[in-house]
Design an enzyme around this catalytic site. Structure first.
Site, PDB file in Angstrom:
ATOM      1  N   CYS A   1       0.859  -1.199   0.000  1.00 14.07           N
ATOM      2  CA  CYS A   1       0.000   0.000   0.000  1.00 14.07           C
ATOM      3  C   CYS A   1       0.888   1.239   0.000  1.00 14.07           C
ATOM      4  O   CYS A   1       0.759   2.132   0.844  1.00 14.07           O
ATOM      5  CB  CYS A   1      -0.940   0.005   1.204  1.00 14.07           C
TER       6      CYS A   1
ATOM      7  N   PRO B   1       1.340   7.415  -1.754  1.00 11.93           N
ATOM      8  CA  PRO B   1       2.027   8.074  -2.871  1.00 11.93           C
ATOM      9  C   PRO B   1       3.539   7.947  -2.877  1.00 11.93           C
ATOM     10  O   PRO B   1       4.197   8.555  -3.717  1.00 11.93           O
ATOM     11  CB  PRO B   1       1.611   9.537  -2.690  1.00 11.93           C
TER      12      PRO B   1
ATOM     13  N   ASP C   1       1.004  -1.435  -4.718  1.00 12.60           N
ATOM     14  CA  ASP C   1      -0.224  -0.663  -4.507  1.00 12.60           C
ATOM     15  C   ASP C   1      -1.288  -1.165  -5.476  1.00 12.60           C
ATOM     16  O   ASP C   1      -0.984  -1.503  -6.623  1.00 12.60           O
ATOM     17  CB  ASP C   1       0.004   0.830  -4.700  1.00 12.60           C
TER      18      ASP C   1
ATOM     19  N   ASP D   1      -3.023  -6.291  -5.602  1.00 18.26           N
ATOM     20  CA  ASP D   1      -3.735  -6.290  -4.334  1.00 18.26           C
ATOM     21  C   ASP D   1      -2.889  -6.987  -3.268  1.00 18.26           C
ATOM     22  O   ASP D   1      -2.556  -8.168  -3.415  1.00 18.26           O
ATOM     23  CB  ASP D   1      -5.071  -7.020  -4.522  1.00 18.26           C
TER      24      ASP D   1
ATOM     25  N   CYS E   1      -2.825   5.954   9.604  1.00 18.81           N
ATOM     26  CA  CYS E   1      -2.966   7.365   9.983  1.00 18.81           C
ATOM     27  C   CYS E   1      -4.327   7.547  10.655  1.00 18.81           C
ATOM     28  O   CYS E   1      -5.105   8.433  10.312  1.00 18.81           O
ATOM     29  CB  CYS E   1      -2.797   8.291   8.784  1.00 18.81           C
TER      30      CYS E   1
END
Length: 460
Positions: A282, A285, A304, A330, A401
């Site tokens: 994942c 960015p 990602d 995935d 996060c």
């Protein structure tokens, strides 16, 4: 938070459909700016888009910063703006007139939060209705905003009796925060309502924190070292990245202090092992991907599920002169894996974003209570699958996060219970965050780092 691209221009008028890149006529910039802000906010008000798709190409270049300020500010203060709008309006706008509702919110935000002359905030916001082909709304908007001018203090005092309005969060968000952090929930909400600081990560392959701090000062940019991240500097005043010396050459990147702490946990597994096999799951960015490659000589695979977002990882690495194997796949499956176990894995899992609301204020409108359970299920699937690709004795760092236990401490507790060969390896006595189950929780701080959770696990 990715949303369908066809939502981002909802409400566009006929004139802009014919020539979407046409610049506004001279003297129309103020009207065009406010009309574009309303268009950008419509999909967010309808919970069908996000600020990530904000398109500023149809406003004058000098107005683009103001467009962003208005759109982000409206989302940040939305509960209060909507409460005031309901007081000002005799009856709600119809669903087809969400753009006019958005324009009213834009006007209220300008009057209460921006140093824009009241006559411009009122006149140009009301006049922008004509650019939305809804001239009938000009009088309605003008009347509402002029009334707010006269009665702003009384109206705000009235609507702020509701804690959800006063703290600028939906009721369910405040309930979740209060349940998770009974002693800190109010401070978390207040921190969420402040724009996050601009924090930099110095590329340690090219310079040092001290050297770059001096370089910033030589260029008239004031900054201070981060409290916990050894490569981090926080600017006193945000600026465009083009103003940062050496940015294009890869000397520095923009990354919050909390996000920079991932390498502090992975370091012991990687520092003595040149060529270690590392997976950044994942990864988009790409901030943590790049930081790992700046700090350690490893062989890294960046994964990602979103091929378009993976291009941002590629662009980041290219600017910094770094390389990694990029895979659009995935992380909950194994069709991308060649069977070689990884020495270390960073799983920066998809989450509610409850720790970064101040940077993505549209989260408060777009998230729903049942999203948390769905995200927790996805996180569990990723953990279970990626654990199988980790070498014996290897290290996995789980990060979000988020500040919600369902995604963090409770998630790791459940994983440990169902995974016999997993053991807690999160260091004790760290200078940052607070102990939270098997991990470490950072809460968002005014003028400081974002909210983040980390847990380090070792495979027996």
């Amino acid at each position: 938070m990715n949303q369908a691209k066809n939502n981002r221009r909802q409400g566009t008028n006929k004139r802009s459909q014919r020539n979407p890149k046409q610049a506004p006529a001279e003297g129309q910039n103020g009207l065009s700016l406010r009309a574009e802000a309303a268009r950008a906010l419509v999909p967010i008000l309808n919970a069908r888009g996000s600020l990530a798709s904000l398109d500023d190409s149809r406003v004058a270049p000098r107005d683009r910063a103001l467009l962003r300020e208005i759109c982000y500010g409206v989302c940040r203060t939305l509960p209060r703006l909507e409460a005031l709008a309901s007081v000002l309006l005799k009856s709600s706008f119809k669903a087809r007139d969400t753009d006019i509702q958005a324009l009213l919110l834009v006007g209220i935000y300008q009057l209460l939060y921006l140093r824009i002359p009241a006559h411009a905030a009122v006149g140009e916001t009301a006049g922008a209705a004509r650019l939305l082909d809804k001239g009938w709304a000009t009088r309605v908007l003008n009347g509402c905003l002029r009334r707010l001018q006269r009665e702003a203090s009384e109206m705000q005092a009235k609507v702020d009796r509701d804690p959800a309005v006063a703290l600028l969060h939906p009721v369910w968000w405040l309930k979740a925060l209060r349940q998770a952090w009974p002693n800190d929930w109010r401070e978390i909400a207040i921190a969420n309502n402040q724009a996050g600081p601009m924090t930099l990560r110095v590329n340690r392959r090219r310079t040092s924190q001290e050297a770059y701090l001096e370089r910033l000062r030589e260029n008239g940019i004031e900054a201070r070292p981060c409290e916990h991240a050894p490569d981090g500097l926080t600017l006193e005043t945000p600026c465009d990245v083009s103003a940062l010396p050496g940015f294009a050459e890869g000397n520095v990147s923009v990354q919050d202090e909390a996000a920079q702490l991932a390498i502090e946990l992975l370091g012991p597994a990687l520092a003595p092992r040149p060529g270690a096999q590392v997976l950044d799951a994942c990864s988009a960015p790409g901030g943590k991907t790049a930081h790992l490659l700046e700090a350690f000589d490893v062989s890294l695979q960046a994964l990602d599920s979103d091929a378009e977002r993976l291009q941002r990882v590629e662009g980041t690495l290219e600017r910094l002169g770094l390389s990694a194997q990029l895979s659009a796949a995935d992380a909950g499956e194994q069709d991308w894996w060649d069977g070689t176990p990884f020495d270390a894995i960073l799983l920066d899992a998809p989450c509610s974003g409850s720790g970064v609301i101040r940077r993505h204020p549209d989260i408060k409108r777009l998230r729903r209570p049942d999203d948390i359970g769905q995200l927790a299920a996805l996180q569990a699937r990723l953990l279970d699958n990626l654990w199988q690709t980790l070498a014996s004795g290897g290290t996995l760092v789980y990060a979000t996060c988020s500040v919600l236990p369902e995604e963090n401490s409770e998630q790791i507790t459940a994983f440990l219970e169902r995974t016999p060969d997993a053991e807690i390896d999160t260091p004790q006595g760290l200078a940052w965050g607070v102990e939270s189950g098997a991990g470490r929780q950072l809460l968002p701080r005014e003028h400081g780092h974002d909210g983040f959770f980390y847990a380090r696990l070792k495979r027996k």
